[in-house]
Scaffold this motif. Sequence first.
Motif, short mmCIF file in Angstrom:
data_model
loop_
_atom_site.label_atom_id
_atom_site.label_comp_id
_atom_site.label_asym_id
_atom_site.label_seq_id
_atom_site.Cartn_x
_atom_site.Cartn_y
_atom_site.Cartn_z
N ALA A 121 -28.29 18.35 -18.12
CA ALA A 121 -27.88 19.13 -19.28
C ALA A 121 -28.80 18.75 -20.43
O ALA A 121 -29.44 17.70 -20.39
CB ALA A 121 -26.43 18.84 -19.65
N SER A 157 -28.37 16.82 -11.20
CA SER A 157 -27.96 17.82 -12.19
C SER A 157 -28.29 17.33 -13.58
O SER A 157 -28.38 16.13 -13.83
CB SER A 157 -26.45 18.10 -12.06
OG SER A 157 -25.72 16.90 -12.29
N LYS A 193 -28.50 22.96 -13.61
CA LYS A 193 -28.08 22.82 -15.00
C LYS A 193 -26.56 22.95 -15.07
O LYS A 193 -26.00 23.93 -14.59
CB LYS A 193 -28.76 23.88 -15.86
CG LYS A 193 -28.52 23.71 -17.34
CD LYS A 193 -29.31 24.75 -18.12
CE LYS A 193 -29.06 24.61 -19.61
NZ LYS A 193 -29.80 25.62 -20.37
N VAL A 194 -25.92 21.94 -15.66
CA VAL A 194 -24.45 21.89 -15.74
C VAL A 194 -24.03 21.50 -17.15
O VAL A 194 -24.87 21.22 -18.01
CB VAL A 194 -23.88 20.87 -14.71
CG1 VAL A 194 -24.19 21.30 -13.28
CG2 VAL A 194 -24.41 19.47 -14.97
N ALA A 195 -22.73 21.45 -17.37
CA ALA A 195 -22.21 20.99 -18.66
C ALA A 195 -22.52 19.50 -18.80
O ALA A 195 -22.66 18.77 -17.81
CB ALA A 195 -20.70 21.21 -18.73
N GLU A 196 -22.63 19.05 -20.04
CA GLU A 196 -23.02 17.66 -20.31
C GLU A 196 -22.14 16.66 -19.58
O GLU A 196 -22.62 15.66 -19.05
CB GLU A 196 -22.99 17.40 -21.81
CG GLU A 196 -23.44 16.01 -22.19
CD GLU A 196 -23.30 15.72 -23.68
OE1 GLU A 196 -23.38 14.53 -24.03
OE2 GLU A 196 -23.10 16.66 -24.46
N ALA A 197 -20.84 16.91 -19.52
CA ALA A 197 -19.90 15.96 -18.90
C ALA A 197 -20.16 15.79 -17.40
O ALA A 197 -19.83 14.75 -16.82
CB ALA A 197 -18.46 16.41 -19.14
N GLN A 198 -20.73 16.80 -16.73
CA GLN A 198 -20.98 16.73 -15.29
C GLN A 198 -22.43 16.34 -14.95
O GLN A 198 -22.76 16.18 -13.78
CB GLN A 198 -20.69 18.08 -14.62
CG GLN A 198 -19.21 18.41 -14.48
CD GLN A 198 -18.61 18.91 -15.78
OE1 GLN A 198 -19.21 19.73 -16.45
NE2 GLN A 198 -17.44 18.40 -16.12
N ALA A 199 -23.26 16.19 -15.93
CA ALA A 199 -24.69 15.97 -15.68
C ALA A 199 -25.00 14.55 -15.24
O ALA A 199 -24.40 13.60 -15.73
CB ALA A 199 -25.50 16.30 -16.94
N ASP A 206 -36.21 24.41 -18.27
CA ASP A 206 -35.16 24.94 -17.40
C ASP A 206 -35.76 25.59 -16.15
O ASP A 206 -35.30 25.36 -15.03
CB ASP A 206 -34.30 25.97 -18.14
CG ASP A 206 -33.33 25.33 -19.14
OD1 ASP A 206 -33.02 24.12 -18.99
OD2 ASP A 206 -32.89 26.04 -20.05
#
Length: 194
Positions: A43, A41, A80-86, A70
């Motif tokens: 971001a 994943s 594509k995920v939020a920065e905290a989950q990437a 993208d």
Amino acid sequence: MSRKTLWIVAALAALLMQGCATGAQVRVDFDPKTDFQALRSYAWAPMTTEERQQKSRNSLTHERIQSAVDAHLATRGYKKVAEAQADFLVTHSVTVESRTQVNETRMSVGYGRYGAHGGVGVGYGIPVNTTVYQYKVGTLVIDVIDARQKRLVWRGSGERTLGEDQAPEKRTEIINTTVNEVLSRFPPASKQPK
């Protein structure tokens, strides 16, 4: 200008144009210790103030590049995920520089003699015509950053000759092609997910 000189200049121009039409010259560097199979994943990396200002000067190009990245990563199965989950962060930069190519056409004059026991030859090239070509080269750099360690693990760049006065559709096509050529080398061949 003589007919032969015209043919030489035309041939050189054709070679230059052919060079413009070919794909990007792609270069890649990466950290061989990185486990690229664990990267699933991504971001977009947050921009610094300087990057934000630079990219806002040509927001159309910036948006085209982000859309192309993208789309390419989505077709490869990256989410594509939020920065905290990437697992990894992506960023890009673009530079454009002017270059000059000088072509010189020469005419040769020579004298030769062949005797019974050997030969002698003398020749000299005389400059006939010099042609100067000015052109622009664009370089797109795409970086992949390990999201947890905040360090660069992969960098790909694509360099290509740019044409003048291109329609928006042509610019989009060139950006999509360049992004695909660069990201086709991500992850490195020896590190592809199984």
